[in-house]
Write a protein that holds these residues in place. Structure first.
Motif, PDB file in Angstrom:
ATOM      1  N   GLY A 180      23.088  47.560  38.182  1.00 55.56           N
ATOM      2  CA  GLY A 180      22.488  48.736  37.523  1.00 55.56           C
ATOM      3  C   GLY A 180      23.671  49.711  37.133  1.00 55.56           C
ATOM      4  N   TRP A 181      24.802  49.307  37.467  1.00 63.33           N
ATOM      5  CA  TRP A 181      26.051  50.204  37.311  1.00 63.33           C
ATOM      6  C   TRP A 181      26.297  50.679  35.926  1.00 63.33           C
ATOM      7  CZ3 TRP A 181      31.588  48.274  38.020  1.00 63.33           C
ATOM      8  CH2 TRP A 181      32.471  49.224  37.942  1.00 63.33           C
ATOM      9  N   HIS A 182      26.489  51.579  35.633  1.00 63.41           N
ATOM     10  CA  HIS A 182      26.781  52.359  34.131  1.00 63.41           C
ATOM     11  C   HIS A 182      27.858  51.540  33.467  1.00 63.41           C
ATOM     12  CE1 HIS A 182      29.586  54.774  35.577  1.00 63.41           C
ATOM     13  NE2 HIS A 182      29.932  55.219  34.624  1.00 63.41           N
ATOM     14  N   TYR A 183      28.853  51.234  34.149  1.00 68.21           N
ATOM     15  CA  TYR A 183      30.063  50.561  33.681  1.00 68.21           C
ATOM     16  C   TYR A 183      29.874  49.400  33.234  1.00 68.21           C
ATOM     17  CZ  TYR A 183      35.086  51.986  33.522  1.00 68.21           C
ATOM     18  OH  TYR A 183      36.323  52.536  32.902  1.00 68.21           O
ATOM     19  N   ARG A 184      29.052  48.468  34.142  1.00 68.24           N
ATOM     20  CA  ARG A 184      28.769  47.051  33.727  1.00 68.24           C
ATOM     21  C   ARG A 184      27.962  46.874  32.395  1.00 68.24           C
ATOM     22  NH1 ARG A 184      25.096  43.962  32.893  1.00 68.24           N
ATOM     23  NH2 ARG A 184      23.570  45.554  33.206  1.00 68.24           N
ATOM     24  N   LYS A 185      27.190  48.098  32.383  1.00 65.80           N
ATOM     25  CA  LYS A 185      26.252  48.062  30.962  1.00 65.80           C
ATOM     26  C   LYS A 185      26.713  48.098  29.551  1.00 65.80           C
ATOM     27  CE  LYS A 185      22.459  49.686  33.748  1.00 65.80           C
ATOM     28  NZ  LYS A 185      21.196  50.725  33.689  1.00 65.80           N
ATOM     29  N   ASP A 186      28.035  48.917  29.548  1.00 63.40           N
ATOM     30  CA  ASP A 186      28.973  48.766  28.345  1.00 63.40           C
ATOM     31  C   ASP A 186      29.113  47.392  27.875  1.00 63.40           C
ATOM     32  OD1 ASP A 186      31.098  48.904  26.527  1.00 63.40           O
ATOM     33  OD2 ASP A 186      31.387  51.053  27.014  1.00 63.40           O
ATOM     34  N   PRO A 187      28.520  46.982  26.995  1.00 64.38           N
ATOM     35  CA  PRO A 187      28.974  45.662  26.515  1.00 64.38           C
ATOM     36  C   PRO A 187      30.444  45.302  26.141  1.00 64.38           C
ATOM     37  CG  PRO A 187      28.010  46.844  24.559  1.00 64.38           C
ATOM     38  CD  PRO A 187      27.940  47.832  25.853  1.00 64.38           C
ATOM     39  N   THR A 188      31.457  46.304  25.873  1.00 63.23           N
ATOM     40  CA  THR A 188      32.808  46.056  25.642  1.00 63.23           C
ATOM     41  C   THR A 188      33.576  46.006  27.037  1.00 63.23           C
ATOM     42  OG1 THR A 188      33.415  48.337  25.385  1.00 63.23           O
ATOM     43  CG2 THR A 188      32.452  47.089  23.520  1.00 63.23           C
ATOM     44  N   HIS A 189      32.809  46.385  28.247  1.00 64.18           N
ATOM     45  CA  HIS A 189      33.717  46.264  29.392  1.00 64.18           C
ATOM     46  C   HIS A 189      33.539  44.730  29.929  1.00 64.18           C
ATOM     47  CE1 HIS A 189      33.311  50.784  30.230  1.00 64.18           C
ATOM     48  NE2 HIS A 189      33.840  50.410  29.144  1.00 64.18           N
ATOM     49  N   VAL A 190      34.502  44.037  30.215  1.00 64.06           N
ATOM     50  CA  VAL A 190      34.429  42.645  30.480  1.00 64.06           C
ATOM     51  C   VAL A 190      35.272  42.269  31.726  1.00 64.06           C
ATOM     52  CG1 VAL A 190      34.062  42.175  28.132  1.00 64.06           C
ATOM     53  CG2 VAL A 190      36.392  42.073  29.107  1.00 64.06           C
ATOM     54  N   VAL A 191      35.951  43.207  32.517  1.00 63.16           N
ATOM     55  CA  VAL A 191      36.579  43.180  33.556  1.00 63.16           C
ATOM     56  C   VAL A 191      36.607  44.530  34.424  1.00 63.16           C
ATOM     57  CG1 VAL A 191      38.899  43.604  32.674  1.00 63.16           C
ATOM     58  CG2 VAL A 191      38.882  42.272  34.766  1.00 63.16           C
ATOM     59  N   PHE A 192      36.349  44.311  35.828  1.00 65.48           N
ATOM     60  CA  PHE A 192      36.232  45.317  36.694  1.00 65.48           C
ATOM     61  C   PHE A 192      37.127  45.071  37.793  1.00 65.48           C
ATOM     62  CE2 PHE A 192      32.379  44.054  34.516  1.00 65.48           C
ATOM     63  CZ  PHE A 192      32.144  45.044  33.904  1.00 65.48           C
ATOM     64  N   TYR A 193      37.928  46.256  38.226  1.00 63.54           N
ATOM     65  CA  TYR A 193      39.029  46.040  39.176  1.00 63.54           C
ATOM     66  C   TYR A 193      38.317  46.979  40.329  1.00 63.54           C
ATOM     67  CZ  TYR A 193      41.136  45.366  34.876  1.00 63.54           C
ATOM     68  OH  TYR A 193      41.719  44.827  33.516  1.00 63.54           O
ATOM     69  N   ARG A 194      39.122  46.670  41.503  1.00 64.94           N
ATOM     70  CA  ARG A 194      38.857  47.490  42.905  1.00 64.94           C
ATOM     71  C   ARG A 194      40.247  47.959  42.938  1.00 64.94           C
ATOM     72  NH1 ARG A 194      34.765  45.530  47.350  1.00 64.94           N
ATOM     73  NH2 ARG A 194      32.964  45.271  45.856  1.00 64.94           N
ATOM     74  N   GLU A 195      40.267  48.730  43.918  1.00 62.00           N
ATOM     75  CA  GLU A 195      41.381  49.719  44.194  1.00 62.00           C
ATOM     76  C   GLU A 195      42.592  48.324  44.703  1.00 62.00           C
ATOM     77  OE1 GLU A 195      43.164  52.658  47.806  1.00 62.00           O
ATOM     78  OE2 GLU A 195      41.297  53.089  46.947  1.00 62.00           O
ATOM     79  N   GLU A 196      42.103  47.477  45.507  1.00 58.96           N
ATOM     80  CA  GLU A 196      42.787  46.447  45.988  1.00 58.96           C
ATOM     81  C   GLU A 196      43.404  45.585  45.147  1.00 58.96           C
ATOM     82  OE1 GLU A 196      38.850  45.153  47.819  1.00 58.96           O
ATOM     83  OE2 GLU A 196      39.645  47.025  47.056  1.00 58.96           O
ATOM     84  N   THR A 197      42.915  45.289  43.917  1.00 57.46           N
ATOM     85  CA  THR A 197      43.293  44.750  42.596  1.00 57.46           C
ATOM     86  C   THR A 197      44.712  45.253  42.073  1.00 57.46           C
ATOM     87  OG1 THR A 197      41.172  44.439  41.838  1.00 57.46           O
ATOM     88  CG2 THR A 197      42.663  43.787  40.285  1.00 57.46           C
ATOM     89  N   PHE A 198      44.775  46.441  42.077  1.00 60.21           N
ATOM     90  CA  PHE A 198      46.079  47.158  41.533  1.00 60.21           C
ATOM     91  C   PHE A 198      47.105  46.842  42.684  1.00 60.21           C
ATOM     92  CE2 PHE A 198      42.894  49.359  39.091  1.00 60.21           C
ATOM     93  CZ  PHE A 198      43.272  48.720  37.649  1.00 60.21           C
ATOM     94  N   HIS A 199      46.679  47.069  44.012  1.00 58.62           N
ATOM     95  CA  HIS A 199      47.651  46.772  45.278  1.00 58.62           C
ATOM     96  C   HIS A 199      48.289  45.487  45.122  1.00 58.62           C
ATOM     97  CE1 HIS A 199      47.508  50.609  47.176  1.00 58.62           C
ATOM     98  NE2 HIS A 199      46.137  50.740  47.079  1.00 58.62           N
ATOM     99  N   HIS A 200      47.171  44.615  44.820  1.00 55.45           N
ATOM    100  CA  HIS A 200      47.505  43.132  44.590  1.00 55.45           C
ATOM    101  C   HIS A 200      48.662  42.883  43.592  1.00 55.45           C
ATOM    102  CE1 HIS A 200      46.590  38.723  44.946  1.00 55.45           C
ATOM    103  NE2 HIS A 200      47.029  38.709  43.552  1.00 55.45           N
ATOM    104  N   LEU A 201      48.371  43.443  42.280  1.00 52.18           N
ATOM    105  CA  LEU A 201      49.076  43.436  41.277  1.00 52.18           C
ATOM    106  C   LEU A 201      50.762  43.963  41.585  1.00 52.18           C
ATOM    107  CD1 LEU A 201      47.045  43.945  37.970  1.00 52.18           C
ATOM    108  CD2 LEU A 201      48.026  42.027  38.662  1.00 52.18           C
ATOM    109  N   ALA A 202      50.599  45.124  42.305  1.00 46.26           N
ATOM    110  CA  ALA A 202      51.750  45.932  42.512  1.00 46.26           C
ATOM    111  C   ALA A 202      52.532  44.965  43.415  1.00 46.26           C
ATOM    112  CB  ALA A 202      51.705  47.241  43.184  1.00 46.26           C
ATOM    113  N   GLN A 203      51.951  44.415  44.576  1.00 45.16           N
ATOM    114  CA  GLN A 203      52.891  43.416  45.533  1.00 45.16           C
ATOM    115  C   GLN A 203      53.336  42.321  44.885  1.00 45.16           C
ATOM    116  OE1 GLN A 203      50.237  42.099  48.658  1.00 45.16           O
ATOM    117  NE2 GLN A 203      52.085  41.788  49.960  1.00 45.16           N
TER     118      GLN A 203
END
Length: 229
Positions: A180-203
């Protein structure tokens, strides 16, 4: 609306963010299949269900991003204020995915910085991508990336040593509310990040990452010369 585990036997796509081969079925919502990465924690739409370019463009034309709208500026200040606190005077930057109304660029210019623009739909001149910058901003854009690993590699390479990559996207935090998340309902949104995703990339890059505000990640490239950065 129906929510269920994706069909058994479906081929697991690799993570489009970190490249991990093994990903896990996450959910099926409204006929759209989502996966999750056990490595970087990203959730993503099955690439075979990405919207067509024309569909994306039509959706973007409905966005009302007036650079003079004080409410929109307050929204962008979540990223602009902490970034400005960290920038030297008269820094050079790039607003990547600036959209049709580059309000963030206007705000940063008003603060005394030089800002170039790039957007695949609204500012498609590739010339700014041949340069490097003291900072690169990417606001409400990363969730649209069809090939985020390639996009993040490009963003990383655009940042000079000691510079900043500033990202803003709505962090995914609650799996139980994903359907039911509004962000998911946007049909142009195809990838969803968590805070740890960016820490993972930075590391993985040998960078640092901090989250000064909800939904904002500031990633810094080390100033010292380092082969991994």
């Amino acid at each position: 609306m129906t929510t269920s585990v994706t069909a058994q036997g479906a081929v697991s796509p690799p993570c489009p963010v970190c490249g991990r081969d093994e990903t896990a079925s996450f959910a099926s919502v409204d006929g759209r299949d989502y996966w999750r990465c056990p490595g970087c924690a990203a959730r993503f739409l099955d690439p075979r269900q990405h919207p067509a370019r024309a569909e994306e463009y039509a959706a973007y034309l409905t966005h009302d991003n007036d650079p003079h709208d004080p409410r929109y500026r307050r929204f962008l200040s979540k990223l602009a204020d902490p970034l400005l606190d960290r920038l030297p005077h008269h820094a050079r930057g790039l607003d990547y995915g600036c959209g049709p109304g580059p309000a963030l660029a206007a705000m940063l210019r008003e603060a005394g910085h030089e800002v170039a623009l790039y957007d695949p739909f609204f500012a498609p001149d590739p010339a700014p991508l041949a340069d490097t910058y003291d900072f690169v901003t990417c606001t409400e854009t990363a969730e649209h990336f069809h090939r985020p690993a390639e996009e993040f590699t490009r963003l990383r390479d655009l940042v000079r040593r000691g510079g900043w990559l500033a990202l803003m996207t709505c962090f995914q935090t609650d799996d139980a509310r994903f359907a039911g998340w509004h962000y998911r309902k946007d049909p142009t949104h195809v990838v969803f990040y968590r805070e740890e995703t960016f820490h993972h990339l930075a590391q993985a890059w040998g960078w640092t990452c901090e989250v000064p505000e909800k939904d904002v990640a500031l990633m810094r490239r080390p100033a010292a010369r380092d082969a991994s950065a």
